[in-house]
Design an enzyme around this catalytic site. Structure first.
Site, short mmCIF file in Angstrom:
data_model
loop_
_atom_site.label_atom_id
_atom_site.label_comp_id
_atom_site.label_asym_id
_atom_site.label_seq_id
_atom_site.Cartn_x
_atom_site.Cartn_y
_atom_site.Cartn_z
N CYS A 96 0.77 -1.31 -0.08
CA CYS A 96 -0.04 -0.17 -0.07
C CYS A 96 0.83 1.10 -0.12
O CYS A 96 1.27 1.40 -1.22
CB CYS A 96 -1.02 -0.01 1.27
SG CYS A 96 -2.41 0.99 0.96
N ARG A 130 -12.42 6.30 -0.15
CA ARG A 130 -11.48 5.41 0.23
C ARG A 130 -12.00 3.95 -0.36
O ARG A 130 -13.02 3.73 -0.53
CB ARG A 130 -11.17 5.30 1.79
CG ARG A 130 -10.62 6.67 2.35
CD ARG A 130 -10.14 6.32 3.89
NE ARG A 130 -8.91 5.40 3.56
CZ ARG A 130 -7.79 5.83 3.42
NH1 ARG A 130 -7.52 6.89 3.28
NH2 ARG A 130 -6.59 4.60 3.61
N HIS A 196 -3.28 -5.89 2.54
CA HIS A 196 -2.87 -5.79 3.84
C HIS A 196 -3.36 -7.22 4.43
O HIS A 196 -3.96 -7.98 3.83
CB HIS A 196 -3.91 -4.91 4.54
CG HIS A 196 -3.16 -3.27 4.40
ND1 HIS A 196 -1.97 -2.54 4.89
CD2 HIS A 196 -3.58 -2.44 3.63
CE1 HIS A 196 -1.47 -1.68 4.50
NE2 HIS A 196 -2.67 -1.31 3.84
N1 GLN Z 1 -1.87 6.80 2.42
C1 GLN Z 1 -2.20 5.98 1.39
C2 GLN Z 1 -3.61 5.97 0.93
O1 GLN Z 1 -4.60 6.56 1.62
C3 GLN Z 1 -1.61 4.55 1.73
C4 GLN Z 1 -2.75 3.99 2.83
C5 GLN Z 1 -2.09 2.50 3.48
O2 GLN Z 1 -0.82 2.28 3.23
N2 GLN Z 1 -3.06 1.73 3.82
O3 GLN Z 1 -3.66 5.36 -0.41
#
Ligand code: GLN
Length: 245
Positions: A96, A130, A196
């Protein structure tokens, strides 16, 4: 011949979201269960920069703030040697936020652009919504088509260029950008993913591919003995069922 692997954990304090350090545990234990000792090293801001002695590097995910904190150090201090080591076959696994910073840039929600390593031919721009949920991917990274499971939580939309291959194709979830059904990116032995979970404990085949590539780079042709993956495979199946894939 005495075997060993040197593993480098990049920015352990800053880049470790949702238990991403579990990926390290999977790599270390699946090597040790085969009698291969693993030496653990970590490099934070202002540290390190010589990657010639490592076999595997890992960088976890991070929120926008942490990505900003380490971005310049990653590019200026670690970038040149890390890129040379990847060209020489260093195994890199990033998740990520760590993945995003291996690309050309990551543009955060407010418009601020964090320059990346340009190690992977990709670029990421934050979207307004998101992308959160279970993620199931079909991947042939190990030579045959298998599934990868995990969960994702990112605002970044990553677009791949022609110099990288996706890690796989999205079966369930968003993946790189929620539109082109790609997930992750691969260049040589450098892998970025939005999985993740942490990802590797529930995807033992991917862990073993990363270990094998590191061992073969260091020792030549290598046969990795199989392990009893009953528990890992059960967790993998549950994750697929929960995702509704
Ligand atoms: N900050 C980055 C995003 O929001 C990565 C987030 C993460 O590592 N889960 O895309």
């Amino acid at each position: 011949m005495s075997l060993e692997l040197n593993l480098c954990h990049m920015y352990p304090e800053q880049m470790n979201l949702y238990g991403d350090r579990g990926n390290l545990i999977a790599l270390v234990m699946r090597a040790r269960w085969r009698g291969i000792p693993v030496r653990y090293h970590s490099v934070g801001p202002g540290e390190g920069g010589d990657f010639s002695g490592y076999d595997i590097c890992f960088m976890g995910g991070g929120q926008d703030h942490e990505q900003q904190l380490i971005g310049e150090d990653l590019v200026r201090r670690k970038g040149p040697d890390l890129k040379a080591a990847v060209e020489d076959g260093l195994v890199v696994f990033t998740v990520c936020g760590g993945y995003q910073l291996l690309g050309e840039y990551y543009t955060m929600g407010g418009g601020l652009k964090i320059p990346g390593l340009t190690l992977l031919d990709c670029r990421t721009d934050a979207g307004t919504r998101r992308m959160i949920g279970n993620l199931v991917v079909s991947s042939s990274f190990g030579g045959t088509v298998k599934t990868l499971v995990g969960f994702e939580n990112h605002s970044g939309r990553t677009r791949l260029g022609g110099e990288v291959e996706p890690l796989g194709r999205v079966l369930k979830g968003f993946g790189n950008n929620g539109e082109d059904q790609t997930e992750g990116a691969v260049y040589k032995n450098c892998v970025g993913t939005y999985l993740h979970g942490s990802a590797l404990p529930k995807n033992p085949w991917l862990t073993d591919v990363l270990l094998l590539r590191a061992l073969e780079r260091r020792y030549g042709r290598f046969d990795l003995e199989p392990l009893d993956d009953v528990v890992e495979q059960a967790a993998h199946r549950v994750a697929i069922r929960l995702a509704g894939a």
